[in-house]
Design a protein around this motif. Structure first.
Motif, PDB file in Angstrom:
ATOM      1  N   VAL A  47       0.850  -1.201   0.000  1.00 14.70           N
ATOM      2  CA  VAL A  47       0.000   0.000   0.000  1.00 14.70           C
ATOM      3  C   VAL A  47       0.882   1.246   0.000  1.00 14.70           C
ATOM      4  O   VAL A  47       0.646   2.190  -0.758  1.00 14.70           O
ATOM      5  CB  VAL A  47      -0.935   0.011   1.227  1.00 14.70           C
ATOM      6  N   PHE A  51       0.555   3.550  -3.195  1.00 15.87           N
ATOM      7  CA  PHE A  51      -0.348   4.685  -2.934  1.00 15.87           C
ATOM      8  C   PHE A  51       0.181   5.692  -1.922  1.00 15.87           C
ATOM      9  O   PHE A  51      -0.275   6.835  -1.904  1.00 15.87           O
ATOM     10  CB  PHE A  51      -1.717   4.166  -2.479  1.00 15.87           C
ATOM     11  N   LEU A  57      -5.172   5.980  -1.442  1.00 15.58           N
ATOM     12  CA  LEU A  57      -5.814   4.708  -1.766  1.00 15.58           C
ATOM     13  C   LEU A  57      -7.324   4.887  -1.890  1.00 15.58           C
ATOM     14  O   LEU A  57      -7.961   4.326  -2.785  1.00 15.58           O
ATOM     15  CB  LEU A  57      -5.489   3.668  -0.685  1.00 15.58           C
TER      16      LEU A  57
END
Length: 219
Positions: A47, A51, A57
């Motif tokens: 993640v 992002f 995200l």
């Protein structure tokens, strides 16, 4: 190198799909990166890599869901641009209802959660992505109503159509809250519901248009 890139792209796609589903179900505040990663079968580091943070995200998950839904159900409903305006408006309404009805569509549910618990994170992206669709709907309504229709009539017609369509989303969310309850029988046939919304909306538009025509004739 190609295999590594493909693997990375697949991980990113799984994260977006899982995030859109979880944000639609729980909203931004109650969704966690841990839950998203578990569902996507990815680690938290991925993640951060793709992002950077939860906010990014969230935005990208909504865009991913929205564009996927438009790909599944083109906003024109498959109706030719050369078709009569009522057919073009009907196609747009039916496409919207199909997107709302699909269990794998999440963009509208995310917006609904956003309205209940505002983060203001989506404001810019909604303006950029949704406004063009909204303006196309307004353009069709102007064409249907005629040049003598007022801005208020235009706004009211748009609100009436959207209200009918979003009733389906509200019913779906009620069903999700109480899974033992099925959709009302008169709402379970999405095709029939879409046809009703089209017929009801077009009848109302014709009635409003007929009220404005005498003014033009008298002039």
């Amino acid at each position: 190198m190609t295999d590594l890139k493909t693997k990375s792209e697949k991980t990113r796609d799984r994260l977006l799909t899982a995030a859109s589903r979880i944000f639609a179900e729980k909203g931004y505040q109650d969704s966690t990166i841990a839950d998203i990663c578990e569902q996507a079968q990815a680690n938290i580091a991925s993640v951060n890599y793709h992002f950077g943070d939860k906010q990014t995200l969230y935005l990208e998950a909504w865009r991913h869901a929205f564009n996927h839904e438009l790909g599944q159900y083109p906003p024109d409903g498959g109706v030719s641009q050369q078709a009569p305006v009522e057919q073009r408006l009907a196609g747009r309404i039916q496409s919207l209802i199909r997107r709302l009805a699909d269990d794998d569509s999440y963009s509208f549910a995310i917006i609904h959660k956003e309205m209940a618990q505002p983060t203001r994170l989506l404001a810019d992206i909604l303006e950029k992505e949704i406004n063009p669709q909204r303006q196309q709907m307004f353009g069709l309504l102007r064409e249907c109503l005629g040049q003598d229709a007022s801005e208020q009539q235009l706004q009211y017609c748009h609100a009436s159509i959207m209200g009918q369509c979003f009733q389906l989303l509200r019913l779906k969310q009620m069903q999700q809250a109480r899974p033992q309850r099925a959709l009302p029988s008169d709402m379970s046939d999405i095709g029939a519901f879409a046809e009703h919304v089209v017929d009801f909306s077009l009848a109302g538009i014709r009635a409003i248009r007929s009220q404005t025509l005498p003014k033009r004739i008298q002039a």
